[in-house]
Design an enzyme around this catalytic site. Structure first.
Site, PDB file in Angstrom:
ATOM      1  N   TYR A  79     -16.691 -11.024   3.049  1.00 51.47           N
ATOM      2  CA  TYR A  79     -17.271  -9.652   2.775  1.00 51.47           C
ATOM      3  C   TYR A  79     -17.584  -9.380   4.288  1.00 51.47           C
ATOM      4  O   TYR A  79     -18.315 -10.057   5.257  1.00 51.47           O
ATOM      5  CB  TYR A  79     -18.585  -9.679   2.188  1.00 51.47           C
ATOM      6  N   GLU A  81     -19.056  -5.714   5.304  1.00 55.89           N
ATOM      7  CA  GLU A  81     -19.245  -4.374   5.098  1.00 55.89           C
ATOM      8  C   GLU A  81     -19.956  -3.986   6.326  1.00 55.89           C
ATOM      9  O   GLU A  81     -20.803  -4.530   7.099  1.00 55.89           O
ATOM     10  CB  GLU A  81     -20.289  -4.065   4.120  1.00 55.89           C
ATOM     11  N   ASP A 256      -2.169  14.199   9.066  1.00 56.64           N
ATOM     12  CA  ASP A 256      -1.827  13.155   8.093  1.00 56.64           C
ATOM     13  C   ASP A 256      -0.393  12.757   8.606  1.00 56.64           C
ATOM     14  O   ASP A 256       0.551  13.366   8.019  1.00 56.64           O
ATOM     15  CB  ASP A 256      -2.005  13.566   6.574  1.00 56.64           C
ATOM     16  N   THR A 285      -0.810   5.777   6.634  1.00 56.57           N
ATOM     17  CA  THR A 285      -0.629   4.522   6.221  1.00 56.57           C
ATOM     18  C   THR A 285      -0.168   3.699   7.115  1.00 56.57           C
ATOM     19  O   THR A 285       0.243   4.207   8.351  1.00 56.57           O
ATOM     20  CB  THR A 285       0.337   4.411   4.709  1.00 56.57           C
ATOM     21  N   LYS A 288       4.706   2.721   5.676  1.00 56.97           N
ATOM     22  CA  LYS A 288       5.976   3.444   5.466  1.00 56.97           C
ATOM     23  C   LYS A 288       6.737   3.089   6.785  1.00 56.97           C
ATOM     24  O   LYS A 288       7.231   2.166   6.993  1.00 56.97           O
ATOM     25  CB  LYS A 288       5.537   4.909   5.022  1.00 56.97           C
ATOM     26  N   ARG A 294       0.411  -2.922   3.364  1.00 62.97           N
ATOM     27  CA  ARG A 294      -0.076  -1.741   2.284  1.00 62.97           C
ATOM     28  C   ARG A 294      -1.749  -1.598   2.866  1.00 62.97           C
ATOM     29  O   ARG A 294      -2.351  -2.527   2.565  1.00 62.97           O
ATOM     30  CB  ARG A 294      -0.070  -2.174   0.862  1.00 62.97           C
TER      31      ARG A 294
END
Length: 574
Positions: A79, A81, A256, A285, A288, A294
Protein backbone atom coordinates in the site's frame (compact mmCIF):
# COMPACT_ATOMS: atom_id res chain seq x y z
CA UNK A 1 -1.67 -31.67 -15.60
CA UNK A 2 1.63 -29.92 -15.18
CA UNK A 3 4.84 -31.29 -13.69
CA UNK A 4 7.07 -28.23 -14.03
CA UNK A 5 7.00 -27.07 -17.61
CA UNK A 6 10.07 -24.98 -16.86
CA UNK A 7 12.07 -28.05 -15.81
CA UNK A 8 10.96 -29.89 -18.94
CA UNK A 9 11.98 -26.97 -21.13
CA UNK A 10 15.42 -26.53 -19.56
CA UNK A 11 16.17 -30.26 -19.63
CA UNK A 12 15.54 -30.56 -23.37
CA UNK A 13 17.36 -27.45 -24.64
CA UNK A 14 21.00 -26.71 -25.14
CA UNK A 15 22.17 -23.56 -23.35
CA UNK A 16 22.31 -21.58 -26.58
CA UNK A 17 18.70 -22.56 -27.36
CA UNK A 18 17.26 -21.24 -24.12
CA UNK A 19 15.38 -17.95 -24.41
CA UNK A 20 15.32 -15.97 -21.16
CA UNK A 21 11.94 -14.36 -21.92
CA UNK A 22 10.35 -17.77 -22.41
CA UNK A 23 11.98 -19.05 -19.22
CA UNK A 24 10.46 -16.15 -17.28
CA UNK A 25 7.08 -16.78 -18.91
CA UNK A 26 7.21 -20.49 -18.06
CA UNK A 27 8.28 -19.87 -14.48
CA UNK A 28 5.29 -17.59 -14.02
CA UNK A 29 2.86 -20.10 -15.53
CA UNK A 30 4.33 -22.95 -13.48
CA UNK A 31 3.57 -21.09 -10.26
CA UNK A 32 0.05 -20.20 -11.38
CA UNK A 33 -0.71 -23.71 -12.62
CA UNK A 34 0.39 -25.22 -9.32
CA UNK A 35 -2.37 -23.27 -7.54
CA UNK A 36 -5.04 -22.96 -10.22
CA UNK A 37 -4.45 -24.90 -13.47
CA UNK A 38 -7.44 -23.39 -15.24
CA UNK A 39 -6.04 -19.87 -14.93
CA UNK A 40 -2.71 -20.90 -16.45
CA UNK A 41 -4.61 -22.66 -19.21
CA UNK A 42 -6.74 -19.60 -19.90
CA UNK A 43 -3.65 -17.39 -20.08
CA UNK A 44 -2.12 -19.68 -22.69
CA UNK A 45 -5.44 -19.84 -24.53
CA UNK A 46 -5.47 -16.04 -24.68
CA UNK A 47 -2.07 -16.15 -26.37
CA UNK A 48 -3.43 -18.70 -28.83
CA UNK A 49 -6.50 -16.57 -29.51
CA UNK A 50 -4.48 -13.39 -30.00
CA UNK A 51 -2.25 -15.22 -32.46
CA UNK A 52 -5.36 -16.31 -34.36
CA UNK A 53 -7.05 -12.98 -35.12
CA UNK A 54 -5.97 -9.88 -36.99
CA UNK A 55 -6.38 -7.28 -34.27
CA UNK A 56 -7.70 -3.98 -35.64
CA UNK A 57 -9.11 -2.62 -32.38
CA UNK A 58 -7.80 0.94 -32.25
CA UNK A 59 -7.56 0.99 -28.45
CA UNK A 60 -5.55 -2.24 -28.10
CA UNK A 61 -1.93 -3.15 -28.66
CA UNK A 62 0.71 -5.64 -27.57
CA UNK A 63 2.89 -4.74 -24.59
CA UNK A 64 6.41 -6.11 -24.38
CA UNK A 65 7.21 -9.15 -22.27
CA UNK A 66 9.43 -6.89 -20.15
CA UNK A 67 6.43 -4.67 -19.38
CA UNK A 68 4.38 -7.73 -18.46
CA UNK A 69 7.16 -9.13 -16.27
CA UNK A 70 7.43 -5.87 -14.34
CA UNK A 71 3.89 -6.42 -13.06
CA UNK A 72 4.39 -9.97 -11.80
CA UNK A 73 6.10 -9.40 -8.46
CA UNK A 74 5.68 -8.59 -4.78
CA UNK A 75 5.12 -4.88 -5.43
CA UNK A 76 1.45 -5.77 -5.65
CA UNK A 77 1.51 -6.37 -1.88
CA UNK A 78 2.39 -2.79 -0.97
CA UNK A 79 0.00 0.00 0.00
CA UNK A 80 1.35 3.44 -0.88
CA UNK A 81 -1.45 5.99 -0.57
CA UNK A 82 -0.21 9.52 -1.17
CA UNK A 83 2.65 10.44 -3.50
CA UNK A 84 6.45 10.01 -3.36
CA UNK A 85 7.91 10.99 0.01
CA UNK A 86 4.46 11.99 1.26
CA UNK A 87 2.70 8.72 2.07
CA UNK A 88 0.01 7.69 4.52
CA UNK A 89 1.90 4.41 5.07
CA UNK A 90 5.41 3.72 6.27
CA UNK A 91 8.02 1.64 4.47
CA UNK A 92 7.32 3.02 1.00
CA UNK A 93 10.87 3.95 0.05
CA UNK A 94 11.06 1.46 -2.83
CA UNK A 95 7.67 2.48 -4.18
CA UNK A 96 8.83 6.10 -3.91
CA UNK A 97 11.82 5.22 -6.07
CA UNK A 98 9.72 3.39 -8.65
CA UNK A 99 6.99 6.02 -8.88
CA UNK A 100 9.54 8.84 -9.09
CA UNK A 101 11.39 7.01 -11.85
CA UNK A 102 8.18 6.46 -13.81
CA UNK A 103 7.21 10.12 -13.47
CA UNK A 104 10.68 11.26 -14.53
CA UNK A 105 10.57 8.98 -17.57
CA UNK A 106 7.14 10.34 -18.54
CA UNK A 107 8.34 13.95 -18.24
CA UNK A 108 11.42 13.21 -20.33
CA UNK A 109 9.39 11.35 -22.94
CA UNK A 110 6.78 14.05 -23.44
CA UNK A 111 8.66 17.18 -22.42
CA UNK A 112 6.24 17.74 -19.55
CA UNK A 113 6.70 19.84 -16.43
CA UNK A 114 5.06 17.34 -14.09
CA UNK A 115 3.75 13.77 -14.27
CA UNK A 116 1.40 11.76 -12.06
CA UNK A 117 1.50 8.04 -12.84
CA UNK A 118 -0.96 6.56 -10.33
CA UNK A 119 -4.30 6.41 -12.23
CA UNK A 120 -5.47 2.88 -12.96
CA UNK A 121 -7.39 3.78 -16.13
CA UNK A 122 -8.13 6.63 -18.50
CA UNK A 123 -11.45 7.20 -16.75
CA UNK A 124 -9.63 7.51 -13.42
CA UNK A 125 -7.12 9.92 -14.93
CA UNK A 126 -9.89 12.12 -16.28
CA UNK A 127 -11.66 12.16 -12.91
CA UNK A 128 -8.45 13.15 -11.14
CA UNK A 129 -7.87 15.89 -13.70
CA UNK A 130 -11.43 17.19 -13.42
CA UNK A 131 -11.26 17.37 -9.63
CA UNK A 132 -7.77 18.85 -9.66
CA UNK A 133 -9.06 21.65 -11.88
CA UNK A 134 -12.12 22.16 -9.68
CA UNK A 135 -9.90 22.24 -6.63
CA UNK A 136 -7.40 24.74 -8.00
CA UNK A 137 -9.82 26.98 -9.87
CA UNK A 138 -12.87 26.90 -7.59
CA UNK A 139 -12.16 25.39 -4.18
CA UNK A 140 -8.85 27.04 -3.30
CA UNK A 141 -9.88 30.61 -4.25
CA UNK A 142 -13.11 30.17 -2.27
CA UNK A 143 -11.25 28.88 0.79
CA UNK A 144 -8.79 31.76 0.54
CA UNK A 145 -11.62 34.29 0.42
CA UNK A 146 -13.02 32.76 3.62
CA UNK A 147 -9.66 32.89 5.35
CA UNK A 148 -9.18 29.12 5.67
CA UNK A 149 -6.79 26.65 4.05
CA UNK A 150 -8.81 23.43 3.98
CA UNK A 151 -12.41 22.41 3.37
CA UNK A 152 -12.42 20.66 6.74
CA UNK A 153 -12.32 24.12 8.37
CA UNK A 154 -15.64 25.20 6.83
CA UNK A 155 -18.97 25.18 8.59
CA UNK A 156 -21.71 22.94 7.24
CA UNK A 157 -23.36 25.95 5.58
CA UNK A 158 -20.10 27.14 3.99
CA UNK A 159 -19.27 23.66 2.78
CA UNK A 160 -22.68 23.31 1.13
CA UNK A 161 -22.19 26.61 -0.71
CA UNK A 162 -18.78 25.47 -1.96
CA UNK A 163 -20.09 22.04 -2.91
CA UNK A 164 -22.90 23.56 -4.96
CA UNK A 165 -20.45 25.93 -6.63
CA UNK A 166 -18.09 23.13 -7.63
CA UNK A 167 -21.00 21.05 -8.91
CA UNK A 168 -22.31 23.79 -11.18
CA UNK A 169 -19.32 24.28 -13.49
CA UNK A 170 -19.33 23.85 -17.25
CA UNK A 171 -17.39 21.22 -19.18
CA UNK A 172 -17.08 21.65 -22.94
CA UNK A 173 -15.79 18.53 -24.70
CA UNK A 174 -16.31 16.70 -27.96
CA UNK A 175 -19.75 15.14 -28.24
CA UNK A 176 -19.82 11.36 -27.84
CA UNK A 177 -21.41 10.87 -31.26
CA UNK A 178 -18.74 13.05 -32.87
CA UNK A 179 -15.95 10.86 -31.53
CA UNK A 180 -15.61 12.06 -27.94
CA UNK A 181 -15.17 9.64 -25.08
CA UNK A 182 -17.77 8.63 -22.51
CA UNK A 183 -15.81 10.55 -19.88
CA UNK A 184 -16.02 13.79 -21.85
CA UNK A 185 -19.52 14.57 -20.63
CA UNK A 186 -21.75 11.74 -21.83
CA UNK A 187 -24.91 11.74 -19.72
CA UNK A 188 -24.62 8.06 -18.85
CA UNK A 189 -21.16 8.72 -17.39
CA UNK A 190 -20.28 10.41 -14.11
CA UNK A 191 -18.65 13.26 -16.05
CA UNK A 192 -22.05 14.17 -17.48
CA UNK A 193 -23.51 14.32 -13.98
CA UNK A 194 -20.84 16.27 -12.15
CA UNK A 195 -20.72 19.12 -14.71
CA UNK A 196 -23.08 21.23 -16.74
CA UNK A 197 -22.01 19.78 -20.07
CA UNK A 198 -22.04 21.92 -23.22
CA UNK A 199 -20.55 19.62 -25.86
CA UNK A 200 -19.26 20.72 -29.24
CA UNK A 201 -19.69 18.59 -32.36
CA UNK A 202 -17.98 18.06 -35.68
CA UNK A 203 -19.28 19.78 -38.78
CA UNK A 204 -22.28 17.87 -40.13
CA UNK A 205 -21.07 18.07 -43.73
CA UNK A 206 -17.32 17.48 -43.39
CA UNK A 207 -17.14 15.48 -40.18
CA UNK A 208 -14.26 17.74 -39.12
CA UNK A 209 -13.75 20.01 -36.13
CA UNK A 210 -14.85 23.57 -36.93
CA UNK A 211 -12.57 25.73 -34.81
CA UNK A 212 -14.48 28.93 -35.54
CA UNK A 213 -17.71 27.31 -34.37
CA UNK A 214 -15.98 25.91 -31.29
CA UNK A 215 -14.64 29.37 -30.42
CA UNK A 216 -18.06 30.97 -30.85
CA UNK A 217 -19.62 28.33 -28.60
CA UNK A 218 -16.89 28.73 -25.99
CA UNK A 219 -17.40 32.49 -25.89
CA UNK A 220 -21.12 31.94 -25.47
CA UNK A 221 -20.84 29.24 -22.77
CA UNK A 222 -17.58 30.27 -21.04
CA UNK A 223 -16.80 26.80 -19.64
CA UNK A 224 -14.44 26.14 -16.76
CA UNK A 225 -12.84 23.31 -18.76
CA UNK A 226 -12.32 23.14 -22.52
CA UNK A 227 -11.55 19.51 -23.29
CA UNK A 228 -9.83 18.43 -26.51
CA UNK A 229 -9.31 14.80 -27.44
CA UNK A 230 -11.19 11.83 -28.80
CA UNK A 231 -11.74 8.12 -28.94
CA UNK A 232 -13.08 7.99 -32.49
CA UNK A 233 -11.99 11.01 -34.55
CA UNK A 234 -9.72 10.15 -37.49
CA UNK A 235 -7.94 13.48 -37.83
CA UNK A 236 -5.30 15.41 -35.93
CA UNK A 237 -6.16 18.30 -33.60
CA UNK A 238 -4.67 21.78 -33.58
CA UNK A 239 -4.03 22.26 -29.88
CA UNK A 240 -2.57 25.72 -30.38
CA UNK A 241 -5.95 26.93 -31.58
CA UNK A 242 -7.66 25.21 -28.67
CA UNK A 243 -5.32 26.95 -26.23
CA UNK A 244 -6.04 30.31 -27.85
CA UNK A 245 -9.76 29.67 -27.46
CA UNK A 246 -9.32 28.61 -23.83
CA UNK A 247 -7.30 31.73 -23.02
CA UNK A 248 -9.93 33.98 -24.61
CA UNK A 249 -12.68 32.62 -22.37
CA UNK A 250 -10.65 31.98 -19.21
CA UNK A 251 -10.95 28.20 -19.44
CA UNK A 252 -8.49 25.52 -18.46
CA UNK A 253 -7.41 23.54 -21.52
CA UNK A 254 -7.46 19.82 -20.83
CA UNK A 255 -6.38 17.29 -23.44
CA UNK A 256 -7.19 13.59 -23.47
CA UNK A 257 -4.52 11.92 -25.60
CA UNK A 258 -5.29 8.36 -24.49
CA UNK A 259 -5.59 7.17 -28.07
CA UNK A 260 -2.66 8.98 -29.60
CA UNK A 261 -0.11 9.28 -26.79
CA UNK A 262 2.24 6.99 -28.70
CA UNK A 263 2.06 9.29 -31.72
CA UNK A 264 2.99 12.23 -29.50
CA UNK A 265 5.83 10.30 -27.85
CA UNK A 266 7.07 9.10 -31.23
CA UNK A 267 7.17 12.55 -32.78
CA UNK A 268 4.29 12.08 -35.20
CA UNK A 269 2.31 14.91 -33.59
CA UNK A 270 4.55 17.90 -32.96
CA UNK A 271 4.20 21.68 -32.97
CA UNK A 272 0.56 22.75 -33.06
CA UNK A 273 -0.50 19.08 -32.82
CA UNK A 274 1.38 18.45 -29.55
CA UNK A 275 -1.14 18.51 -26.67
CA UNK A 276 1.55 18.57 -23.97
CA UNK A 277 2.99 21.83 -25.24
CA UNK A 278 -0.31 23.71 -25.31
CA UNK A 279 -2.53 22.19 -22.62
CA UNK A 280 -2.69 22.94 -18.91
CA UNK A 281 -3.45 19.30 -18.13
CA UNK A 282 -3.11 16.19 -20.30
CA UNK A 283 -4.49 12.75 -19.50
CA UNK A 284 -3.66 9.48 -21.21
CA UNK A 285 -3.76 5.74 -20.97
CA UNK A 286 -0.57 3.72 -21.24
CA UNK A 287 -1.85 0.67 -23.12
CA UNK A 288 -2.94 1.94 -26.54
CA UNK A 289 -0.46 3.45 -28.99
CA UNK A 290 2.05 3.74 -26.13
CA UNK A 291 2.28 -0.08 -25.81
CA UNK A 292 2.47 -0.08 -22.02
CA UNK A 293 0.53 -1.86 -19.29
CA UNK A 294 -3.16 -1.27 -18.70
CA UNK A 295 -3.18 2.01 -16.79
CA UNK A 296 -3.00 5.78 -17.15
CA UNK A 297 -1.13 8.94 -16.20
CA UNK A 298 -1.48 12.72 -16.09
CA UNK A 299 0.89 15.42 -17.34
CA UNK A 300 0.44 19.03 -16.31
CA UNK A 301 1.96 22.47 -15.96
CA UNK A 302 3.65 23.22 -12.64
CA UNK A 303 0.75 25.32 -11.38
CA UNK A 304 -1.51 22.25 -11.40
CA UNK A 305 1.04 19.81 -9.95
CA UNK A 306 0.00 20.14 -6.31
CA UNK A 307 -3.68 19.60 -7.08
CA UNK A 308 -2.99 16.65 -9.38
CA UNK A 309 -0.74 14.95 -6.82
CA UNK A 310 -3.73 14.89 -4.46
CA UNK A 311 -5.45 12.33 -6.68
CA UNK A 312 -5.39 10.31 -3.48
CA UNK A 313 -7.53 10.96 -1.48
CA UNK A 314 -9.46 13.10 -3.99
CA UNK A 315 -10.42 10.25 -6.34
CA UNK A 316 -8.03 7.34 -5.90
CA UNK A 317 -7.11 5.12 -2.99
CA UNK A 318 -3.95 3.06 -3.04
CA UNK A 319 -1.95 3.05 -6.27
CA UNK A 320 -0.77 -0.14 -7.97
CA UNK A 321 3.02 -0.15 -7.47
CA UNK A 322 3.59 -3.15 -9.74
CA UNK A 323 1.76 -1.39 -12.58
CA UNK A 324 3.69 1.83 -11.97
CA UNK A 325 6.87 -0.24 -12.38
CA UNK A 326 5.56 -1.50 -15.71
CA UNK A 327 4.70 2.06 -16.74
CA UNK A 328 8.30 3.08 -16.05
CA UNK A 329 9.53 0.29 -18.32
CA UNK A 330 7.09 1.28 -21.06
CA UNK A 331 8.09 4.95 -20.90
CA UNK A 332 11.76 3.96 -21.14
CA UNK A 333 10.98 1.73 -24.15
CA UNK A 334 9.16 4.61 -25.85
CA UNK A 335 12.24 6.81 -25.55
CA UNK A 336 14.16 4.51 -27.89
CA UNK A 337 14.64 5.39 -31.55
CA UNK A 338 12.85 2.17 -32.53
CA UNK A 339 9.65 3.47 -30.95
CA UNK A 340 9.74 6.60 -33.09
CA UNK A 341 10.00 4.39 -36.15
CA UNK A 342 7.05 2.38 -34.86
CA UNK A 343 4.90 5.46 -34.19
CA UNK A 344 5.40 6.80 -37.71
CA UNK A 345 4.65 3.34 -39.12
CA UNK A 346 1.34 3.29 -37.22
CA UNK A 347 0.18 6.40 -39.04
CA UNK A 348 1.65 5.27 -42.37
CA UNK A 349 -0.24 2.00 -42.06
CA UNK A 350 -3.46 3.78 -41.12
CA UNK A 351 -3.20 5.96 -44.20
CA UNK A 352 -2.36 2.97 -46.38
CA UNK A 353 -5.33 1.06 -44.98
CA UNK A 354 -7.61 4.05 -45.52
CA UNK A 355 -6.47 4.44 -49.13
CA UNK A 356 -6.95 0.73 -49.75
CA UNK A 357 -10.44 0.76 -48.24
CA UNK A 358 -11.41 3.65 -50.49
CA UNK A 359 -10.02 1.78 -53.50
CA UNK A 360 -12.22 -1.15 -52.51
CA UNK A 361 -15.24 1.16 -52.72
CA UNK A 362 -15.75 1.61 -48.99
CA UNK A 363 -16.80 4.91 -47.44
CA UNK A 364 -14.66 6.46 -44.71
CA UNK A 365 -15.65 9.23 -42.35
CA UNK A 366 -13.78 12.44 -43.36
CA UNK A 367 -12.34 10.57 -46.35
CA UNK A 368 -9.24 9.28 -44.59
CA UNK A 369 -7.09 9.62 -41.48
CA UNK A 370 -4.27 11.61 -39.90
CA UNK A 371 -3.73 9.29 -36.96
CA UNK A 372 -3.97 5.60 -36.06
CA UNK A 373 -7.65 4.99 -36.77
CA UNK A 374 -10.31 5.23 -39.42
CA UNK A 375 -14.09 5.13 -39.31
CA UNK A 376 -15.83 2.95 -41.88
CA UNK A 377 -19.48 3.56 -42.78
CA UNK A 378 -21.12 0.15 -43.26
CA UNK A 379 -24.56 1.37 -44.27
CA UNK A 380 -23.80 0.95 -47.99
CA UNK A 381 -23.47 -2.78 -47.30
CA UNK A 382 -26.96 -2.87 -45.80
CA UNK A 383 -25.52 -3.64 -42.38
CA UNK A 384 -25.41 -2.09 -38.95
CA UNK A 385 -22.10 -1.70 -37.19
CA UNK A 386 -22.99 -4.56 -34.86
CA UNK A 387 -23.67 -6.89 -37.78
CA UNK A 388 -20.45 -5.89 -39.52
CA UNK A 389 -18.43 -6.36 -36.34
CA UNK A 390 -19.80 -9.86 -35.79
CA UNK A 391 -19.32 -10.88 -39.42
CA UNK A 392 -15.67 -9.86 -39.38
CA UNK A 393 -14.95 -11.48 -36.02
CA UNK A 394 -16.43 -14.71 -37.40
CA UNK A 395 -13.80 -14.46 -40.13
CA UNK A 396 -10.84 -13.82 -37.86
CA UNK A 397 -10.72 -10.01 -37.88
CA UNK A 398 -11.34 -8.25 -34.56
CA UNK A 399 -12.44 -4.64 -34.42
CA UNK A 400 -15.32 -2.76 -32.86
CA UNK A 401 -18.47 -1.11 -34.05
CA UNK A 402 -18.63 2.63 -33.52
CA UNK A 403 -21.14 5.43 -33.84
CA UNK A 404 -20.71 7.85 -36.68
CA UNK A 405 -21.51 11.56 -36.28
CA UNK A 406 -25.29 12.05 -36.08
CA UNK A 407 -25.71 8.27 -36.27
CA UNK A 408 -29.34 7.18 -36.85
CA UNK A 409 -28.57 3.74 -35.41
CA UNK A 410 -27.50 5.04 -32.01
CA UNK A 411 -24.69 3.93 -29.73
CA UNK A 412 -25.52 0.21 -29.55
CA UNK A 413 -26.17 -0.90 -33.11
CA UNK A 414 -24.22 1.96 -34.75
CA UNK A 415 -23.54 2.56 -38.43
CA UNK A 416 -19.78 2.29 -38.41
CA UNK A 417 -16.64 0.38 -37.60
CA UNK A 418 -13.58 1.82 -35.88
CA UNK A 419 -10.43 0.33 -37.34
CA UNK A 420 -6.95 0.88 -35.91
CA UNK A 421 -3.39 -0.04 -36.87
CA UNK A 422 -1.37 0.00 -33.59
CA UNK A 423 -1.46 -3.76 -32.99
CA UNK A 424 -0.81 -4.95 -36.54
CA UNK A 425 2.05 -2.46 -36.76
CA UNK A 426 3.53 -3.94 -33.59
CA UNK A 427 3.54 -7.29 -35.39
CA UNK A 428 5.63 -5.76 -38.16
CA UNK A 429 2.98 -5.44 -40.85
CA UNK A 430 3.30 -2.68 -43.42
CA UNK A 431 1.41 -0.98 -46.27
CA UNK A 432 1.21 -4.12 -48.41
CA UNK A 433 -0.47 -6.02 -45.60
CA UNK A 434 -2.86 -3.09 -45.14
CA UNK A 435 -3.97 -3.50 -48.75
CA UNK A 436 -4.61 -7.16 -48.14
CA UNK A 437 -6.56 -6.48 -44.96
CA UNK A 438 -8.72 -3.94 -46.80
CA UNK A 439 -9.55 -6.57 -49.41
CA UNK A 440 -10.51 -9.06 -46.69
CA UNK A 441 -12.77 -6.52 -44.98
CA UNK A 442 -14.46 -5.66 -48.27
CA UNK A 443 -14.96 -9.33 -49.12
CA UNK A 444 -16.58 -10.14 -45.78
CA UNK A 445 -18.83 -7.08 -45.65
CA UNK A 446 -19.84 -7.53 -49.27
CA UNK A 447 -20.92 -11.11 -48.60
CA UNK A 448 -22.54 -10.61 -45.18
CA UNK A 449 -26.33 -10.57 -45.00
CA UNK A 450 -28.65 -9.97 -42.04
CA UNK A 451 -30.19 -13.11 -40.58
CA UNK A 452 -33.86 -13.45 -39.83
CA UNK A 453 -35.17 -13.61 -36.29
CA UNK A 454 -37.67 -16.17 -35.04
CA UNK A 455 -40.46 -13.81 -36.07
CA UNK A 456 -39.17 -13.66 -39.63
CA UNK A 457 -37.97 -10.08 -39.37
CA UNK A 458 -34.45 -9.12 -40.38
CA UNK A 459 -32.14 -8.87 -37.39
CA UNK A 460 -30.28 -5.62 -36.79
CA UNK A 461 -27.63 -7.38 -34.72
CA UNK A 462 -26.74 -10.62 -36.46
CA UNK A 463 -25.40 -11.30 -39.93
CA UNK A 464 -24.03 -14.38 -41.61
CA UNK A 465 -21.24 -14.88 -44.09
CA UNK A 466 -21.41 -17.70 -46.66
CA UNK A 467 -19.24 -20.64 -45.66
CA UNK A 468 -17.01 -20.47 -48.69
CA UNK A 469 -16.25 -16.80 -48.10
CA UNK A 470 -15.59 -17.36 -44.41
CA UNK A 471 -13.34 -20.30 -45.15
CA UNK A 472 -11.38 -18.37 -47.77
CA UNK A 473 -10.92 -15.30 -45.58
CA UNK A 474 -9.95 -17.40 -42.58
CA UNK A 475 -7.36 -19.17 -44.67
CA UNK A 476 -5.83 -15.83 -45.63
CA UNK A 477 -5.91 -14.70 -42.02
CA UNK A 478 -4.01 -17.81 -40.96
CA UNK A 479 -1.44 -17.31 -43.68
CA UNK A 480 -0.98 -13.65 -42.83
CA UNK A 481 -0.56 -14.24 -39.11
CA UNK A 482 1.86 -17.10 -39.73
CA UNK A 483 4.25 -14.53 -41.20
CA UNK A 484 3.84 -12.05 -38.35
CA UNK A 485 3.94 -14.02 -35.11
CA UNK A 486 2.96 -12.40 -31.85
CA UNK A 487 5.67 -12.89 -29.21
CA UNK A 488 7.84 -15.22 -31.32
CA UNK A 489 9.87 -15.98 -28.18
CA UNK A 490 6.96 -18.01 -26.83
CA UNK A 491 6.80 -21.63 -27.99
CA UNK A 492 3.09 -22.22 -28.50
CA UNK A 493 3.23 -26.01 -29.07
CA UNK A 494 5.21 -26.39 -25.85
CA UNK A 495 2.74 -24.23 -23.93
CA UNK A 496 -0.18 -26.18 -25.35
CA UNK A 497 1.34 -29.48 -24.34
CA UNK A 498 1.91 -28.39 -20.76
CA UNK A 499 -0.94 -26.04 -19.93
CA UNK A 500 -4.02 -26.36 -22.14
CA UNK A 501 -5.25 -29.86 -21.32
CA UNK A 502 -8.54 -29.52 -19.49
CA UNK A 503 -8.75 -31.40 -16.19
CA UNK A 504 -11.54 -33.90 -15.65
CA UNK A 505 -14.81 -32.21 -14.89
CA UNK A 506 -13.82 -28.99 -16.63
CA UNK A 507 -13.79 -30.07 -20.25
CA UNK A 508 -17.22 -28.88 -21.29
CA UNK A 509 -18.12 -25.77 -23.17
CA UNK A 510 -21.34 -24.26 -24.36
CA UNK A 511 -22.46 -23.44 -27.84
CA UNK A 512 -22.04 -19.75 -27.25
CA UNK A 513 -18.38 -20.37 -26.38
CA UNK A 514 -17.85 -21.00 -30.08
CA UNK A 515 -19.08 -17.58 -31.18
CA UNK A 516 -15.63 -15.94 -31.09
CA UNK A 517 -14.38 -18.69 -33.40
CA UNK A 518 -17.00 -18.18 -36.08
CA UNK A 519 -18.44 -21.68 -35.65
CA UNK A 520 -22.06 -22.26 -36.57
CA UNK A 521 -24.17 -25.42 -36.42
CA UNK A 522 -23.56 -25.93 -40.14
CA UNK A 523 -19.90 -26.56 -39.32
CA UNK A 524 -20.71 -29.70 -37.38
CA UNK A 525 -19.45 -32.74 -39.26
CA UNK A 526 -20.47 -35.34 -36.73
CA UNK A 527 -21.24 -35.86 -33.11
CA UNK A 528 -19.98 -38.95 -31.39
CA UNK A 529 -19.82 -40.05 -27.79
CA UNK A 530 -16.51 -39.66 -26.01
CA UNK A 531 -15.89 -43.40 -26.09
CA UNK A 532 -16.89 -43.94 -29.72
CA UNK A 533 -14.19 -45.02 -32.13
CA UNK A 534 -14.70 -43.09 -35.33
CA UNK A 535 -13.20 -43.01 -38.78
CA UNK A 536 -9.80 -41.61 -39.67
CA UNK A 537 -11.44 -38.31 -40.60
CA UNK A 538 -12.20 -37.62 -36.96
CA UNK A 539 -9.70 -38.84 -34.41
CA UNK A 540 -11.18 -40.60 -31.37
CA UNK A 541 -11.08 -38.88 -28.05
CA UNK A 542 -10.22 -40.57 -24.77
CA UNK A 543 -11.00 -37.79 -22.32
CA UNK A 544 -14.37 -37.35 -20.67
CA UNK A 545 -16.11 -36.35 -17.49
CA UNK A 546 -17.29 -38.76 -14.85
CA UNK A 547 -21.01 -39.20 -14.60
CA UNK A 548 -21.78 -36.81 -17.44
CA UNK A 549 -23.02 -37.60 -20.92
CA UNK A 550 -20.30 -35.89 -22.91
CA UNK A 551 -20.14 -35.62 -26.67
CA UNK A 552 -17.32 -34.35 -28.80
CA UNK A 553 -17.88 -32.16 -31.83
CA UNK A 554 -15.65 -32.58 -34.85
CA UNK A 555 -15.58 -29.60 -37.13
CA UNK A 556 -15.65 -29.92 -40.88
CA UNK A 557 -13.07 -27.17 -41.18
CA UNK A 558 -12.41 -25.08 -38.12
CA UNK A 559 -12.94 -21.71 -39.76
CA UNK A 560 -9.90 -19.84 -38.64
CA UNK A 561 -9.04 -20.48 -35.57
CA UNK A 562 -7.63 -22.05 -32.46
CA UNK A 563 -9.83 -25.13 -32.62
CA UNK A 564 -6.93 -27.55 -32.69
CA UNK A 565 -8.29 -29.56 -29.76
CA UNK A 566 -11.64 -31.35 -29.56
CA UNK A 567 -14.51 -29.33 -28.19
CA UNK A 568 -16.78 -30.93 -25.63
CA UNK A 569 -20.49 -30.48 -25.14
CA UNK A 570 -22.72 -31.88 -22.48
CA UNK A 571 -25.66 -33.82 -23.87
CA UNK A 572 -28.09 -31.15 -22.65
CA UNK A 573 -26.18 -28.32 -24.27
CA UNK A 574 -25.94 -30.06 -27.60
Amino acid sequence: MNNSALRAYLSTRAPDQIHSAFVAYLANLDLVAHQFPQIASDIVQELIDQRSYVKLIASENYSSLAVQAAMANLLTDKYAEGFPHHRYYGGCQNVDSIESAAAAEACALFGAEHAYVQPHSGADANLVAFWAILSRQIEMPTLSSLGVTAATHLSEEQWEVLRQKMGNQKLMGLDYFSGGHLTHGYRQNVSGRMFRVVSYAVDRDTGLLDYAAIEAQAKRERPLILLAGYSAYPRSINFRIFREIADKVGAVLMADMAHFAGLVAGGVFTGDEDPVRWSHIVTSTTHKTLRGPRGAFILCKKEFAEAVDKGCPLVLGGPLPHVMAAKAVAFREARNAAFKTYAHAVRDNARALADACIQQGMQLQTGGTDNHLLLLDVRPFGLTGRQAERALIDCGVTLNRNSLPFDPNGAWLTSGLRIGTPAVTSLGMGPEEMKRIARLIARVLGAATPVRTKTGALSKSAAEVPGEVRSSVCSEVRELLARFTLYPELDEPFLRAHFTRRPAGQNTCRRRDLNPYGVTPTDFESVVSASFTTSARAQPITRGTKGTAVHVVFLREAPCLPLREPLFFSHEEF
